[in-house]
Write a protein that holds these residues in place. Structure first.
Motif, PDB file in Angstrom:
ATOM      1  N   LEU A 133       0.840  -1.215   0.000  1.00 44.45           N
ATOM      2  CA  LEU A 133       0.000   0.000   0.000  1.00 44.45           C
ATOM      3  C   LEU A 133       0.868   1.254   0.000  1.00 44.45           C
ATOM      4  O   LEU A 133       0.531   2.261  -0.633  1.00 44.45           O
ATOM      5  N   TRP A 136       2.139   1.802  -3.509  1.00 44.39           N
ATOM      6  CA  TRP A 136       1.031   2.234  -4.384  1.00 44.39           C
ATOM      7  C   TRP A 136       0.655   3.695  -4.103  1.00 44.39           C
ATOM      8  O   TRP A 136       0.517   4.515  -5.016  1.00 44.39           O
ATOM      9  N   GLN A 137       0.484   4.002  -2.813  1.00 43.41           N
ATOM     10  CA  GLN A 137      -0.002   5.349  -2.456  1.00 43.41           C
ATOM     11  C   GLN A 137       1.054   6.424  -2.713  1.00 43.41           C
ATOM     12  O   GLN A 137       0.710   7.575  -2.997  1.00 43.41           O
ATOM     13  N   PHE A 140       1.700   6.177  -7.085  1.00 46.13           N
ATOM     14  CA  PHE A 140       0.557   6.427  -7.960  1.00 46.13           C
ATOM     15  C   PHE A 140      -0.363   7.529  -7.423  1.00 46.13           C
ATOM     16  O   PHE A 140      -0.693   8.469  -8.143  1.00 46.13           O
ATOM     17  N   ASP A 141      -0.802   7.426  -6.150  1.00 48.86           N
ATOM     18  CA  ASP A 141      -1.741   8.429  -5.624  1.00 48.86           C
ATOM     19  C   ASP A 141      -1.052   9.786  -5.456  1.00 48.86           C
ATOM     20  O   ASP A 141      -1.563  10.808  -5.906  1.00 48.86           O
ATOM     21  N   LYS A 171       4.185  -0.326 -14.225  1.00 50.15           N
ATOM     22  CA  LYS A 171       3.565   0.874 -14.797  1.00 50.15           C
ATOM     23  C   LYS A 171       4.264   1.287 -16.094  1.00 50.15           C
ATOM     24  O   LYS A 171       3.720   2.036 -16.887  1.00 50.15           O
ATOM     25  N   THR A 259       0.793   5.967   5.163  1.00 43.62           N
ATOM     26  CA  THR A 259      -0.016   4.957   4.473  1.00 43.62           C
ATOM     27  C   THR A 259      -1.335   4.690   5.198  1.00 43.62           C
ATOM     28  O   THR A 259      -1.372   4.582   6.420  1.00 43.62           O
ATOM     29  N   ASN A 262      -6.550   0.280   2.818  1.00 44.34           N
ATOM     30  CA  ASN A 262      -7.355   0.456   1.615  1.00 44.34           C
ATOM     31  C   ASN A 262      -7.605  -0.923   0.998  1.00 44.34           C
ATOM     32  O   ASN A 262      -6.709  -1.502   0.388  1.00 44.34           O
ATOM     33  N   ASP A 264      -9.547  -1.818  -1.499  1.00 49.07           N
ATOM     34  CA  ASP A 264      -9.573  -1.868  -2.977  1.00 49.07           C
ATOM     35  C   ASP A 264      -8.153  -1.966  -3.530  1.00 49.07           C
ATOM     36  O   ASP A 264      -7.877  -2.735  -4.451  1.00 49.07           O
ATOM     37  N   GLN A 265      -7.250  -1.163  -2.974  1.00 49.23           N
ATOM     38  CA  GLN A 265      -5.863  -1.221  -3.449  1.00 49.23           C
ATOM     39  C   GLN A 265      -5.220  -2.564  -3.094  1.00 49.23           C
ATOM     40  O   GLN A 265      -4.441  -3.122  -3.867  1.00 49.23           O
ATOM     41  N   GLU A 268      -6.259  -4.961  -5.690  1.00 52.16           N
ATOM     42  CA  GLU A 268      -5.474  -4.754  -6.921  1.00 52.16           C
ATOM     43  C   GLU A 268      -4.101  -5.404  -6.789  1.00 52.16           C
ATOM     44  O   GLU A 268      -3.602  -6.044  -7.709  1.00 52.16           O
ATOM     45  N   LEU A 269      -3.468  -5.199  -5.622  1.00 52.83           N
ATOM     46  CA  LEU A 269      -2.147  -5.799  -5.391  1.00 52.83           C
ATOM     47  C   LEU A 269      -2.235  -7.326  -5.436  1.00 52.83           C
ATOM     48  O   LEU A 269      -1.369  -7.993  -6.009  1.00 52.83           O
TER      49      LEU A 269
END
Ligand SMILES: NC(=O)c1ccc[n+]([C@@H]2O[C@H](COP(=O)([O-])OP(=O)(O)OC[C@H]3O[C@@H](n4cnc5c(N)ncnc54)[C@H](OP(=O)(O)O)[C@@H]3O)[C@@H](O)[C@H]2O)c1
Length: 312
Positions: A133, A136-137, A140-141, A171, A259, A262, A264-265, A268-269
């Motif tokens: 997470l 990702w955060q 990407f975020d 990515k 962090t 999440n 949903d994330q 995805e992972l």
């Protein structure tokens, strides 16, 4: 009263404040589930909380069970649970303000849980959520990293770094990573295009301008990172909030990420893991009763991938 084994602290301090003991088994309230912990990941935040470094920011009460990375099986449900059922294999980076996962059981909100990747065991799944997470955060975020961009990832061999490298490659970005020579082969295999040996090279003298810096170190590393950014680029830190005025002076942007859970994330992972596009490297597995040794290893700051406590 039903009990469970757990590792908790009654006061801030060194490794000696960790207590392995019998504690009451928690109960799930509405919107929560009870998870039988199979494995708990160890992260630097665990010993930072143990030592009291985050006490101004995170208001914990004692006794506090440490550890906010978990994989396990749902044992029972509170009311109002719709998405998950007893027996589901789940993983999570649960709420860091509540008791953690160095225990046989933990209560977690349904909104913080995802189904564990099917292709890996609980040990590997427990190593994923917090670092995954975070990567990702930040990338990407906060960083908005896209396919044609260049990213510098500090501590590419670490818990966060080794996952961030793979996500950035997935990515389609060009990835530059720092590590000692011991880890060069390791980070290259994960996808780093240019490896910088931070012992022998100054990254700010050899790196061509990048769009995103992931700062996992703070201090001097953060200070020297400003000048490797392209105009309008972004420095994303997870260790110390960068100064907005310094970013402005360099014509770049900055962000600090703490962090957040999440589901949903996490889902995805999990998909990326099951598609074999992402893996977690577990360097050390220890029994729950050896949490002290796990934290001491983490605190040395030179691990490769992750440290995990086996609970079942
Ligand atoms: N804000 C948040 O939400 C958040 C989330 C996760 C982590 N964090 C923080 O981010 C930091 C990193 O976390 P982590 O889990 O990745 O830690 P970690 O796994 O303990 O990182 C260890 C890695 O750091 C590398 N390293 C040590 N000194 C270095 C240097 N000067 N330059 C480059 N690499 C260096 C080591 O590589 P070598 O052995 O090759 O030196 C090792 O692979 C910690 O301070 C943690 O608390 C914050």
């Amino acid at each position: 009263m039903r009990t469970m084994k757990s590792v908790c602290i009654y006061a801030y301090g060194g490794p000696a404040v960790l207590v392995y003991e019998d504690a009451p088994r928690p109960h799930p309230d509405a919107g929560e589930v009870l998870v039988r912990v199979h494995a708990a990941g160890i992260n630097p935040v665990d010993w930072k909380i143990r030592e009291g470094h985050l006490k101004e920011m995170l208001h914990h009460t004692f006794p506090l069970v440490l550890g906010w990375d978990v994989s396990g099986v749902i044992e029972s449900l509170g009311t109002g649970i719709t998405r998950l059922k007893v027996g589901d294999e789940v993983f999570s980076r649960p709420d860091i303000l509540r008791d953690g996962a160095y225990a046989e059981f933990i209560v977690i909100k349904e909104s913080e849980l995802a189904l564990k990747p099917k292709s890996i065991d609980h040990i590997h799944a427990a190593a994923f959520p917090l670092a995954g997470l975070t990567a990702w955060q930040t990338l990407f975020d906060a960083g908005g990293l896209s396919a044609d961009q260049r990213v510098l990832i500090h501590a590419a061999a670490g818990g966060v770094g080794h996952i961030a490298v793979q996500l950035a490659k997935w990515k389609g970005a060009h990835v530059i990573g720092t590590s000692t020579a011991r880890n060069h082969e390791f980070v290259r295999k994960l996808g780093v295009d240019q490896v910088i040996d931070y012992d022998t090279e100054r990254f700010d003298e050899v790196v061509q301008p990048v769009d995103v810096v992931l700062d996992t170190m703070g201090g001097e590393t953060q200070e020297r990172s400003w000048k490797v950014l392209k105009p309008g680029g972004i420095l994303v830190s997870i260790t110390s909030p960068p100064k907005p005025e310094t970013a402005t002076a360099h014509g770049v942007r900055q962000a600090f990420v703490f962090t957040q859970p999440n589901s949903d994330q996490l889902a995805e992972l999990a998909k990326l893991v099951d598609a074999e596009k992402l893996k977690v490297i577990v360097e050390t597995v220890l029994p729950l009763s050896d949490a002290t040794r796990g934290q001491e290893l983490s605190q040395r700051g030179h691990g490769r991938g992750k440290i995990v406590l086996r609970v079942v």
